[in-house]
Design an enzyme around this catalytic site. Structure first.
Site, PDB file in Angstrom:
ATOM      1  N   ARG A   1      43.924  76.000  22.029  1.00 26.36           N
ATOM      2  CA  ARG A   1      43.062  74.910  22.705  1.00 26.36           C
ATOM      3  C   ARG A   1      41.908  74.429  21.965  1.00 26.36           C
ATOM      4  NH1 ARG A   1      47.211  73.068  25.137  1.00 26.36           N
ATOM      5  NH2 ARG A   1      48.083  74.069  27.003  1.00 26.36           N
TER       6      ARG A   1
ATOM      7  N   SER B   1      57.170  74.708  33.085  1.00 21.78           N
ATOM      8  CA  SER B   1      56.160  73.950  32.455  1.00 21.78           C
ATOM      9  C   SER B   1      56.000  74.894  30.921  1.00 21.78           C
ATOM     10  CB  SER B   1      54.804  74.549  33.094  1.00 21.78           C
ATOM     11  OG  SER B   1      53.718  74.089  32.390  1.00 21.78           O
TER      12      SER B   1
END
Ligand code: ARG
Length: 385
Positions: A82, A161
């Protein structure tokens, strides 16, 4: 899916010119297809940035040094990528003169925190938009929204997901949310079902230098090659599946399934070598303080927290001695270290051997034990315990 839908939503809501960024951190994805999906969703311009090498060398390498397993189980793939994705996105935002950056995270996940905190640190002047925190659509409504606007949604993302990069494949949602049930076989992609793996062990020898892998089975590798090779051989042997009840930073627990063969193998081998060369005090300090603290910071979105670098500096000081080789045995989902050596290893067969070599005398042993136990015995006596 959230991110794709967000493109359309942003351009409709703000009449904004949306420039999209896909950062290649090793996910198996058709980037051509991603780009065309971005344009179909209304992007004005699209960037695909190859950050695999940077991810391997600047992020995964640190994770290896720090044996980074959140709550002892999760190798942090998503959490590590991230901050890198944000830094690449900020670069594009600067080049394009953007006044905001956006991401597709929802308000229930950890990723929103990681994105927002890193963005605030790198570009305090840029506004951060998180459409999925605003639009109030559920999964079904999103799929419907996509359909109405002619935005294609990849098949796999309808059931789970999934977030994937070089280090970890993270699987959430759908059947995986039931913590009482074994994850269905179709959740996995990198690892063969252990019972279907070859009925013969595979041995892998990993050589480390300064705490990082330097060669595999005698062949020199860089970090990127090491990760790829170990994901491959681990996956073939059904090694690297992780089933984890995880304490999210946003206040609740979730059931997470991961595939991370290289991470599992490298951490195991690396920790083993540390045990051979570090003093017991160094070892305890590293494994009970430095490593878990580092993993917590990274998990919790605090990549930019100064303490992270201080922890690394302390670790690097010790990792200078983490030189040597470790042999692991992979067999039908199991992973075992079976041999190791290092020129800095303090294990001495001569000292350890029960039948020959060095032996303290009875007197020496008694004296040692007396002083060793004195604190405890005195305390017990004083407390009448
Ligand atoms: N639970 C992991 C984390 O917080 C993985 C999240 C993966 N995201 C996803 N959309 N599957 O780092």
């Amino acid at each position: 899916m959230d991110t794709t839908v967000a493109i359309k939503w942003l351009s409709e809501k703000y009449n904004a010119e949306v420039i999209t960024v896909t950062v290649d951190v090793g996910q198996e994805e058709d980037f051509q297809e991603v780009e065309s999906r971005a344009y179909k969703a209304g992007a004005a311009k699209h960037y695909t940035i190859d950050a695999k090498r940077e991810f391997a060398e600047e992020y995964i390498a640190r994770a290896v040094l720090m044996n980074a397993m959140y709550e002892g189980k999760y190798p942090l793939g998503t959490a590590l990528a991230r901050p890198l994705i944000v830094s690449k996105t900020v670069e594009v935002a600067r080049r394009e003169g953007a006044d905001a950056i956006a991401h597709g995270s929802t308000s229930k996940g950890n990723d929103q925190v990681r994105f927002d905190v890193t963005a605030k640190a790198l570009a305090p002047d840029l506004e951060i938009l998180a459409p999925a925190r605003v639009w109030g659509m559920g999964r079904e409504q999103e799929i419907d929204y996509a359909r109405r606007h002619g935005i294609p949604i990849p098949e796999a993302h309808k059931k789970y997901s999934i977030d994937e990069n070089l280090w970890t494949r993270s699987i959430e949602g759908g059947p995986v949310d039931d913590q009482r049930a074994e994850p269905p076989e179709d959740a996995f992609k990198w690892t063969v079902q252990p019972e279907k793996a070859p009925d013969q062990p595979t041995y892998v020898e990993i050589e480390f230098s300064n705490g990082l892998p330097r060669s595999i089975n005698g062949e020199r590798v860089d970090m990127l090659q090491a990760v790829r090779a170990l994901n491959n051989v681990g996956g073939l042997n059904g090694v690297g599946r992780i089933d984890h009840i995880e304490s999210r930073l946003v206040g609740f627990k979730s059931r997470e399934v991961y595939e991370a063969p290289a991470a599992v193998i490298l951490y195991e081998a690396h920790r083993d070598l540390e045990k051979l060369v570090l003093t017991p005090r160094e070892l305890r300090f590293k494994h009970t303080v430095l490593d878990p603290l580092w993993a917590d910071l990274v998990y919790q979105g605090l990549w930019v927290e100064p303490l992270r670098q201080s922890l690394e500096a302390a670790a690097r000081e010790m990792e200078r001695w983490v030189d040597g080789w470790v042999k692991v045995k992979l067999y039908r989902g199991s992973l075992q270290v079976v041999a190791r050596d290092s020129k800095y290893g303090t294990y001495s067969r001569d000292i350890a051997d029960y039948s020959t070599g060095w032996y303290p005398s009875d007197e020496e042993a008694r004296g040692f034990i007396e002083m060793w136990s004195l604190h405890s015995l005195l305390a017990l006596k004083k407390r009448g315990q």
